[in-house]
Enzyme design. Structure first.
Site, PDB file in Angstrom:
ATOM      1  N   SER A  72       0.833  -1.206   0.000  1.00  0.00           N
ATOM      2  CA  SER A  72       0.000   0.000   0.000  1.00  0.00           C
ATOM      3  C   SER A  72       0.865   1.252   0.000  1.00  0.00           C
ATOM      4  O   SER A  72       1.980   1.267   0.505  1.00  0.00           O
ATOM      5  CB  SER A  72      -0.909   0.013   1.224  1.00  0.00           C
ATOM      6  OG  SER A  72      -1.706  -1.146   1.261  1.00  0.00           O
TER       7      SER A  72
HETATM    8  N1  SAH Z   1      -0.906  -4.667   4.027  1.00  0.00           N
HETATM    9  C1  SAH Z   1      -0.253  -5.025   2.801  1.00  0.00           C
HETATM   10  C2  SAH Z   1      -1.152  -4.788   1.601  1.00  0.00           C
HETATM   11  C3  SAH Z   1      -1.070  -5.918   0.664  1.00  0.00           C
HETATM   12  S1  SAH Z   1      -2.246  -5.909  -0.641  1.00  0.00           S
HETATM   13  C4  SAH Z   1       1.081  -4.327   2.640  1.00  0.00           C
HETATM   14  O1  SAH Z   1       1.336  -3.338   3.333  1.00  0.00           O
HETATM   15  O2  SAH Z   1       1.883  -4.792   1.834  1.00  0.00           O
HETATM   16  C5  SAH Z   1      -3.557  -6.903   0.052  1.00  0.00           C
HETATM   17  C6  SAH Z   1      -3.204  -8.306   0.437  1.00  0.00           C
HETATM   18  O3  SAH Z   1      -4.425  -8.958   0.807  1.00  0.00           O
HETATM   19  C7  SAH Z   1      -2.581  -9.171  -0.665  1.00  0.00           C
HETATM   20  O4  SAH Z   1      -1.353  -9.662  -0.228  1.00  0.00           O
HETATM   21  C8  SAH Z   1      -3.609 -10.280  -0.877  1.00  0.00           C
HETATM   22  O5  SAH Z   1      -3.039 -11.532  -1.194  1.00  0.00           O
HETATM   23  C9  SAH Z   1      -4.303 -10.322   0.474  1.00  0.00           C
HETATM   24  N2  SAH Z   1      -5.621 -10.940   0.465  1.00  0.00           N
HETATM   25  C10 SAH Z   1      -6.606 -10.838  -0.468  1.00  0.00           C
HETATM   26  N3  SAH Z   1      -7.673 -11.581  -0.111  1.00  0.00           N
HETATM   27  C11 SAH Z   1      -7.370 -12.171   1.078  1.00  0.00           C
HETATM   28  C12 SAH Z   1      -8.068 -13.063   1.954  1.00  0.00           C
HETATM   29  N4  SAH Z   1      -9.284 -13.517   1.677  1.00  0.00           N
HETATM   30  N5  SAH Z   1      -7.439 -13.451   3.075  1.00  0.00           N
HETATM   31  C13 SAH Z   1      -6.190 -13.024   3.385  1.00  0.00           C
HETATM   32  N6  SAH Z   1      -5.482 -12.185   2.604  1.00  0.00           N
HETATM   33  C14 SAH Z   1      -6.063 -11.758   1.453  1.00  0.00           C
END
Ligand code: SAH
Length: 223
Positions: A72
């Site tokens: 993000s």
């Molecule tokens: N907080 C993270 C943002 C990553 S983007 C950072 O700072 O890097 C969002 C993430 O949510 C992705 O890695 C994706 O794989 C995860 N995601 C999507 N659906 C999900 C689910 N049902 N359960 C767990 N993680 C999920």
């Protein structure tokens, strides 16, 4: 190069001045919580992205982290952190979507107990290794589907922070929200996404729309 070597080598491109510029920008964009600004100044974002992108780690942009996912934008991490600190005391926070673990590391400096789940195993493993190398010990990670909440259903969290967008709020998450607790997440209505806060007041849930955002989607199942 391992993480430890990068920690020291990265100094040039991630000078304190570059980081301070980012913090100043966040402040101008409305991040006022000094605890949040302090933590963002300290947590080495360049260690959470691929080496080839490390020189861009202190720009206020989302960056690819592989597997079609992104880290993000710092402003969003700051905003969600500021919102999750809120005004009441909070002990525990559950993050849905660990990704590279950057937001997780930020939360670890703001809350005594941090829990985070990720559905993509490779990202989960990487995040686990990074957080261990940074000697962050108040975080528990799981490779699991966040739609189901934290694997132990009896847990209750003061804050739940979802970093992927959903068009329906998973029931399991609302059930794990502690009394007085709040959940912050991007709500998808067609192509539009709105950062939303749901607060639990007894059996009542109060929803507030905050601002337009762009997140990757919450997906079902494991990968
Ligand atoms: N907080 C993270 C943002 C990553 S983007 C950072 O700072 O890097 C969002 C993430 O949510 C992705 O890695 C994706 O794989 C995860 N995601 C999507 N659906 C999900 C689910 N049902 N359960 C767990 N993680 C999920």
């Amino acid at each position: 190069m391992n993480l430890d070597e990068r920690k020291h080598k990265g100094i040039g491109m991630t000078s304190q001045r570059t980081r301070d510029r980012l913090i100043e920008r966040l402040r101008q964009q409305g991040i006022q919580n000094s605890q949040v600004l302090d933590v963002l100044r300290r947590v080495p974002r360049h260690l959470f992205v691929d080496e080839a992108l490390a020189h861009r780690a202190y720009e206020d942009n989302a960056l690819p982290i592989g597997y079609g996912q992104t880290i993000s934008q710092p402003f969003i991490v700051a905003l969600m952190s500021q919102l999750s600190l809120g005004d009441g005391a909070a002990n525990s926070v559950l993050e849905i979507g660990t990704g590279c673990g950057y937001q997780t590391a930020v939360l670890a400096s703001l809350f005594p107990q941090v829990y985070s789940v990720e559905r993509i195993e490779a990202l989960y493993q990487q995040a686990r290794q990074r957080l261990a190398e940074l000697e962050i010990y108040n975080v528990q990670l799981r490779h699991t589907d966040g739609n189901e909440g934290w694997p132990n259903p009896s847990y209750r969290f003061d804050r739940i922070l979802m970093t992927a967008a959903c068009s329906e709020v998973p029931e399991a998450l609302l059930a794990q929200l502690a009394p007085g607790g709040s959940m912050i997440f991007p709500f998808a209505d067609g192509v539009e996404q709105t950062l939303t806060r749901i607060t639990r007041d007894g059996d009542e849930l109060l929803a507030e729309s905050l601002e337009k955002v762009v997140f990757v989607p919450l997906l079902p199942g494991l990968a």
